[in-house]
Design a protein around this motif. Sequence first.
Motif, PDB file in Angstrom:
ATOM      1  N   PRO A 198       0.814  -1.234   0.000  1.00  0.00           N
ATOM      2  CA  PRO A 198       0.000   0.000   0.000  1.00  0.00           C
ATOM      3  C   PRO A 198       0.840   1.274   0.000  1.00  0.00           C
ATOM      4  CG  PRO A 198      -0.109  -1.097   2.134  1.00  0.00           C
ATOM      5  CD  PRO A 198       0.564  -2.048   1.201  1.00  0.00           C
ATOM      6  N   VAL A 199       2.004   1.229   0.615  1.00  0.00           N
ATOM      7  CA  VAL A 199       2.868   2.408   0.649  1.00  0.00           C
ATOM      8  C   VAL A 199       3.403   2.703  -0.754  1.00  0.00           C
ATOM      9  CG1 VAL A 199       4.958   3.413   1.635  1.00  0.00           C
ATOM     10  CG2 VAL A 199       3.501   1.929   3.030  1.00  0.00           C
ATOM     11  N   LEU A 200       3.854   1.664  -1.446  1.00  0.00           N
ATOM     12  CA  LEU A 200       4.372   1.866  -2.798  1.00  0.00           C
ATOM     13  C   LEU A 200       3.261   2.270  -3.760  1.00  0.00           C
ATOM     14  CD1 LEU A 200       6.937  -1.074  -3.121  1.00  0.00           C
ATOM     15  CD2 LEU A 200       7.287   1.271  -2.339  1.00  0.00           C
ATOM     16  N   ALA A 201       2.060   1.769  -3.542  1.00  0.00           N
ATOM     17  CA  ALA A 201       0.929   2.173  -4.381  1.00  0.00           C
ATOM     18  C   ALA A 201       0.623   3.653  -4.177  1.00  0.00           C
ATOM     19  CB  ALA A 201      -0.296   1.324  -4.046  1.00  0.00           C
ATOM     20  N   LEU A 202       0.674   4.110  -2.919  1.00  0.00           N
ATOM     21  CA  LEU A 202       0.459   5.528  -2.642  1.00  0.00           C
ATOM     22  C   LEU A 202       1.525   6.381  -3.318  1.00  0.00           C
ATOM     23  CD1 LEU A 202      -1.095   7.724  -1.043  1.00  0.00           C
ATOM     24  CD2 LEU A 202       0.504   7.319   0.839  1.00  0.00           C
ATOM     25  N   ALA A 203       2.789   5.929  -3.259  1.00  0.00           N
ATOM     26  CA  ALA A 203       3.880   6.676  -3.887  1.00  0.00           C
ATOM     27  C   ALA A 203       3.695   6.767  -5.391  1.00  0.00           C
ATOM     28  CB  ALA A 203       5.215   6.013  -3.564  1.00  0.00           C
ATOM     29  N   GLN A 204       3.142   5.734  -6.000  1.00  0.00           N
ATOM     30  CA  GLN A 204       2.965   5.712  -7.453  1.00  0.00           C
ATOM     31  C   GLN A 204       1.779   6.560  -7.904  1.00  0.00           C
ATOM     32  OE1 GLN A 204       2.501   1.788  -9.084  1.00  0.00           O
ATOM     33  NE2 GLN A 204       2.263   2.515 -11.189  1.00  0.00           N
ATOM     34  N   HIS A 205       0.672   6.468  -7.194  1.00  0.00           N
ATOM     35  CA  HIS A 205      -0.561   7.116  -7.651  1.00  0.00           C
ATOM     36  C   HIS A 205      -0.741   8.529  -7.094  1.00  0.00           C
ATOM     37  CE1 HIS A 205      -1.825   3.435  -9.589  1.00  0.00           C
ATOM     38  NE2 HIS A 205      -1.692   2.760  -8.453  1.00  0.00           N
ATOM     39  N   TYR A 206      -0.190   8.792  -5.911  1.00  0.00           N
ATOM     40  CA  TYR A 206      -0.333  10.108  -5.293  1.00  0.00           C
ATOM     41  C   TYR A 206       1.028  10.590  -4.778  1.00  0.00           C
ATOM     42  CZ  TYR A 206      -5.205   8.605  -5.316  1.00  0.00           C
ATOM     43  OH  TYR A 206      -6.443   8.146  -5.690  1.00  0.00           O
ATOM     44  N   PRO A 207       1.965  10.847  -5.695  1.00  0.00           N
ATOM     45  CA  PRO A 207       3.331  11.183  -5.258  1.00  0.00           C
ATOM     46  C   PRO A 207       3.407  12.444  -4.410  1.00  0.00           C
ATOM     47  CG  PRO A 207       3.043  11.591  -7.611  1.00  0.00           C
ATOM     48  CD  PRO A 207       1.847  10.821  -7.166  1.00  0.00           C
ATOM     49  N   ALA A 208       2.570  13.453  -4.697  1.00  0.00           N
ATOM     50  CA  ALA A 208       2.631  14.686  -3.915  1.00  0.00           C
ATOM     51  C   ALA A 208       2.257  14.417  -2.459  1.00  0.00           C
ATOM     52  CB  ALA A 208       1.700  15.737  -4.513  1.00  0.00           C
ATOM     53  N   VAL A 209       1.172  13.676  -2.260  1.00  0.00           N
ATOM     54  CA  VAL A 209       0.749  13.322  -0.897  1.00  0.00           C
ATOM     55  C   VAL A 209       1.805  12.462  -0.232  1.00  0.00           C
ATOM     56  CG1 VAL A 209      -0.978  12.088   0.478  1.00  0.00           C
ATOM     57  CG2 VAL A 209      -1.700  13.499  -1.466  1.00  0.00           C
ATOM     58  N   PHE A 210       2.318  11.485  -0.977  1.00  0.00           N
ATOM     59  CA  PHE A 210       3.283  10.548  -0.400  1.00  0.00           C
ATOM     60  C   PHE A 210       4.547  11.259   0.067  1.00  0.00           C
ATOM     61  CE2 PHE A 210       7.137   8.051  -0.959  1.00  0.00           C
ATOM     62  CZ  PHE A 210       6.896   7.014  -0.073  1.00  0.00           C
ATOM     63  N   TYR A 211       5.140  12.089  -0.792  1.00  0.00           N
ATOM     64  CA  TYR A 211       6.414  12.706  -0.421  1.00  0.00           C
ATOM     65  C   TYR A 211       6.241  13.788   0.635  1.00  0.00           C
ATOM     66  CZ  TYR A 211       8.795   9.991  -3.932  1.00  0.00           C
ATOM     67  OH  TYR A 211       9.321   8.927  -4.632  1.00  0.00           O
ATOM     68  N   GLY A 212       5.078  14.435   0.665  1.00  0.00           N
ATOM     69  CA  GLY A 212       4.809  15.357   1.761  1.00  0.00           C
ATOM     70  C   GLY A 212       4.743  14.616   3.091  1.00  0.00           C
ATOM     71  N   ALA A 213       4.014  13.504   3.103  1.00  0.00           N
ATOM     72  CA  ALA A 213       3.920  12.701   4.318  1.00  0.00           C
ATOM     73  C   ALA A 213       5.278  12.097   4.676  1.00  0.00           C
ATOM     74  CB  ALA A 213       2.878  11.596   4.149  1.00  0.00           C
ATOM     75  N   ALA A 214       6.047  11.689   3.668  1.00  0.00           N
ATOM     76  CA  ALA A 214       7.362  11.103   3.911  1.00  0.00           C
ATOM     77  C   ALA A 214       8.308  12.111   4.549  1.00  0.00           C
ATOM     78  CB  ALA A 214       7.959  10.581   2.601  1.00  0.00           C
ATOM     79  N   PHE A 215       8.188  13.380   4.162  1.00  0.00           N
ATOM     80  CA  PHE A 215       9.017  14.423   4.773  1.00  0.00           C
ATOM     81  C   PHE A 215       8.696  14.561   6.261  1.00  0.00           C
ATOM     82  CE2 PHE A 215       9.324  18.813   6.254  1.00  0.00           C
ATOM     83  CZ  PHE A 215      10.674  19.040   6.096  1.00  0.00           C
TER      84      PHE A 215
END
Length: 239
Positions: A198-215
Amino acid sequence: MNFIDTWAIPSISNVAIPSQDFTHIVETVVNAYLPKGVVLVALLWWVWFRPERAEAPGDESVRRHNRELVVIAIASGLVALVAGRLLAHYLPFRLRPMYEPGLRAFFPEANVDEPVLRTWSSFPSDHAMLWCAVAMGIFLASRPVGAYALLHAVVLIGLPRIYLGVHYPTDVLAGAALGIGIAWVMSAGAIRTRVAAPVLALAQHYPAVFYGAAFVLSFELATQFQEPRVLAHSLLHGI
């Protein structure tokens, strides 16, 4: 104390450099985030963006495998933090060695900036659990870099806390073993792919949300969730 701590504490005290300047350096390492979690979090980002040869066969599967290991390293660290708090809460309370009157002569006078040391049990070391779990995840992705990460966790995170009396040696040894063990178990194929999917799916489909949350997660991980932990402790104890 057990026989390991009885032998190790005087031994470390005997070989330590008898200098206030050295003690100040160790204090700085313990109190600062840069020489501790920031470096290891940066290595996680390196693994995530680690370049592969574009023409290499199976390049995408290698990249996915590395990113799964990053997810597992972070997940293992979070599990280690929770497990460490539960163990510290349910096991018999162990006062930090720096507060034991009979052991004060073995430790330098130091100012460690952690407001909950007196009230949180010493065993096991949650620092060792968290960062050895993260370092083990890095090791599984890259042996040379991971070997440095494990050495970093021991030398710059574990040993300074023993030197200043924040932890007994067995606190750090047990924490390191538990953290490495948690990461090793969670890196098993079936667990790794299920947790990371699910984490990799989020990174692929919603990169802006993913990298903001990752920061945000990277910041909190690097600071070992210090502010949320202190806030939770204050709320639970009505302080």
